[in-house]
Design a protein around this motif. Sequence first.
Motif, mmCIF file in Angstrom:
data_model
loop_
_atom_site.group_PDB
_atom_site.id
_atom_site.type_symbol
_atom_site.label_atom_id
_atom_site.label_comp_id
_atom_site.label_asym_id
_atom_site.label_seq_id
_atom_site.Cartn_x
_atom_site.Cartn_y
_atom_site.Cartn_z
ATOM 1 N N GLY A 68 0.906 -7.474 -5.664
ATOM 2 C CA GLY A 68 0.514 -6.408 -6.213
ATOM 3 C C GLY A 68 0.646 -5.036 -5.619
ATOM 4 N N VAL A 69 0.075 -3.752 -5.753
ATOM 5 C CA VAL A 69 0.133 -2.487 -5.235
ATOM 6 C C VAL A 69 -1.374 -1.973 -5.272
ATOM 7 C CG1 VAL A 69 1.160 -0.181 -5.376
ATOM 8 C CG2 VAL A 69 2.574 -2.353 -5.902
ATOM 9 N N THR A 70 -1.290 -1.158 -4.247
ATOM 10 C CA THR A 70 -2.447 -0.311 -4.174
ATOM 11 C C THR A 70 -1.779 1.166 -3.806
ATOM 12 O OG1 THR A 70 -2.689 -0.661 -1.666
ATOM 13 C CG2 THR A 70 -4.009 -1.817 -3.166
ATOM 14 N N THR A 71 -2.641 1.986 -4.556
ATOM 15 C CA THR A 71 -2.349 3.509 -4.230
ATOM 16 C C THR A 71 -3.908 4.228 -3.950
ATOM 17 O OG1 THR A 71 -2.469 4.137 -6.643
ATOM 18 C CG2 THR A 71 -0.312 3.362 -5.878
ATOM 19 N N ASN A 72 -3.580 5.389 -3.525
ATOM 20 C CA ASN A 72 -4.867 6.246 -3.452
ATOM 21 C C ASN A 72 -4.398 7.789 -3.670
ATOM 22 O OD1 ASN A 72 -3.909 7.177 -0.849
ATOM 23 N ND2 ASN A 72 -4.849 5.275 0.022
ATOM 24 N N PRO A 73 -5.383 8.660 -3.603
ATOM 25 C CA PRO A 73 -4.901 10.023 -3.654
ATOM 26 C C PRO A 73 -3.958 10.513 -3.091
ATOM 27 C CG PRO A 73 -7.145 9.654 -4.153
ATOM 28 C CD PRO A 73 -6.897 8.506 -3.724
ATOM 29 N N SER A 74 -4.163 10.124 -1.663
ATOM 30 C CA SER A 74 -3.202 10.544 -0.653
ATOM 31 C C SER A 74 -1.698 9.824 -0.510
ATOM 32 C CB SER A 74 -3.887 10.122 0.784
ATOM 33 O OG SER A 74 -4.993 10.519 1.040
ATOM 34 N N LEU A 75 -1.808 8.594 -0.917
ATOM 35 C CA LEU A 75 -0.453 8.082 -1.399
ATOM 36 C C LEU A 75 0.353 8.655 -2.517
ATOM 37 C CD1 LEU A 75 -1.074 4.225 -0.656
ATOM 38 C CD2 LEU A 75 0.074 5.817 0.869
ATOM 39 N N ASP A 90 0.856 -1.162 -0.005
ATOM 40 C CA ASP A 90 0.167 0.014 -0.093
ATOM 41 C C ASP A 90 0.833 1.162 -0.006
ATOM 42 O OD1 ASP A 90 -2.516 0.941 0.072
ATOM 43 O OD2 ASP A 90 -2.631 1.304 2.277
ATOM 44 N N THR A 91 1.350 1.539 -1.150
ATOM 45 C CA THR A 91 2.139 2.694 -1.183
ATOM 46 C C THR A 91 2.556 2.900 -2.656
ATOM 47 O OG1 THR A 91 4.482 3.447 -0.476
ATOM 48 C CG2 THR A 91 4.411 1.203 -1.333
ATOM 49 N N ALA A 92 3.048 4.381 -2.996
ATOM 50 C CA ALA A 92 3.378 4.749 -4.335
ATOM 51 C C ALA A 92 5.153 5.042 -4.074
ATOM 52 C CB ALA A 92 2.565 6.048 -4.611
ATOM 53 N N ASP A 93 5.480 4.564 -3.180
ATOM 54 C CA ASP A 93 7.058 4.714 -3.049
ATOM 55 C C ASP A 93 7.879 3.643 -3.709
ATOM 56 O OD1 ASP A 93 9.627 4.262 -2.243
ATOM 57 O OD2 ASP A 93 9.305 4.776 -0.223
ATOM 58 N N VAL A 94 8.506 3.872 -5.205
ATOM 59 C CA VAL A 94 8.808 2.833 -6.182
ATOM 60 C C VAL A 94 10.019 2.069 -5.423
ATOM 61 C CG1 VAL A 94 7.860 3.825 -8.150
ATOM 62 C CG2 VAL A 94 10.128 4.517 -7.186
ATOM 63 N N SER A 100 3.692 10.594 -2.500
ATOM 64 C CA SER A 100 4.989 10.319 -3.377
ATOM 65 C C SER A 100 5.633 11.514 -4.233
ATOM 66 C CB SER A 100 4.562 9.360 -4.642
ATOM 67 O OG SER A 100 3.817 10.092 -5.254
ATOM 68 N N GLY A 101 4.782 12.500 -4.194
ATOM 69 C CA GLY A 101 5.327 13.912 -4.674
ATOM 70 C C GLY A 101 5.075 13.844 -6.340
ATOM 71 N N ARG A 102 4.793 12.708 -6.823
ATOM 72 C CA ARG A 102 4.799 12.504 -8.339
ATOM 73 C C ARG A 102 3.599 12.590 -9.194
ATOM 74 N NH1 ARG A 102 8.798 7.344 -9.146
ATOM 75 N NH2 ARG A 102 8.093 7.817 -11.384
ATOM 76 N N ASP A 103 3.586 12.496 -10.381
ATOM 77 C CA ASP A 103 2.503 12.512 -11.129
ATOM 78 C C ASP A 103 1.918 11.085 -11.567
ATOM 79 O OD1 ASP A 103 1.143 13.640 -13.942
ATOM 80 O OD2 ASP A 103 1.718 11.855 -14.523
ATOM 81 N N ILE A 133 5.359 1.730 -11.272
ATOM 82 C CA ILE A 133 4.926 0.768 -10.396
ATOM 83 C C ILE A 133 4.483 -0.458 -11.065
ATOM 84 C CG2 ILE A 133 3.291 0.075 -8.825
ATOM 85 C CD1 ILE A 133 3.316 2.926 -7.777
ATOM 86 N N CYS A 134 3.825 -0.188 -12.460
ATOM 87 C CA CYS A 134 3.171 -1.243 -13.120
ATOM 88 C C CYS A 134 4.499 -2.211 -13.837
ATOM 89 C CB CYS A 134 2.204 -1.012 -14.406
ATOM 90 S SG CYS A 134 0.782 -0.502 -13.512
#
Length: 217
Positions: free
Chosen positions: A24-31, A6-10, A35-38, A46-47
């Motif tokens: 797998g990975v889950t992201t959400n608008p807060s994550l 549960d992160t957008a930290d690559v 991450s500070g990324r687009d 991530i994919c």
Amino acid sequence: MRFFVDTADVDAIRELNALGMADGVTTNPSLILKSGRDILEVTREICSIVSGPVSAEVVALQADEMIAEGRKLAKIADNIAVKVPLTWDGLKACKVLSDEGHMVNVTLCFSANQALLAAKAGATFISPFIGRLDDINLDGMELIADIRTIYDNYGFDTQILAASIRSVNHMSQAALIGADVATAPPGVIKAMANHPLTDKGLDGFLKDWAKTGQKIL
Ligand code: G3P
């Protein structure tokens, strides 16, 4: 039980993926904010790291807009699961997107009835939020158990993705109940390796080993 991260930290995703811990990975608008990324750029990266489902969340409130956003997110890669909120419009978007063959993760689930609706709308994953229920003195784990019973009663294919996991206890309890997947922050997954008796035992072994005066290498 499969583990989603549960992160957008690559960097964290790469580390866990190398160990086979990132199914797998889950992201959400807060994550994404964290991450500070687009969103499109980081989700694409991530994919490319994990082969399993990567949840990317829509932010529209109306079904038509959610569907348009979901179609755009799904174009990022074949392993995208479009994440929609558990609102009436979210359920409409879930039905359309899943009928089109996209994986859909219905998020922000806080009741067994909501989970039942998501399954009827063709959700691939339902995300009950354990920690946020515990936060308000309710029992998040009881919700996981109720959904497990209901889905098993009727043979729904929708997978239970235990979310809002905050502790190692949440992980073991979700596994005992039979959640299909648990999504957890990297720190919680890594903390599952910790046990004070492991540390104490290792310390004792190393002290005795030093007394032998031997070396393996
Ligand atoms: O998967 C949903 C999760 O990100 C929510 O976690 O800790 O913000 O309730 P939390």
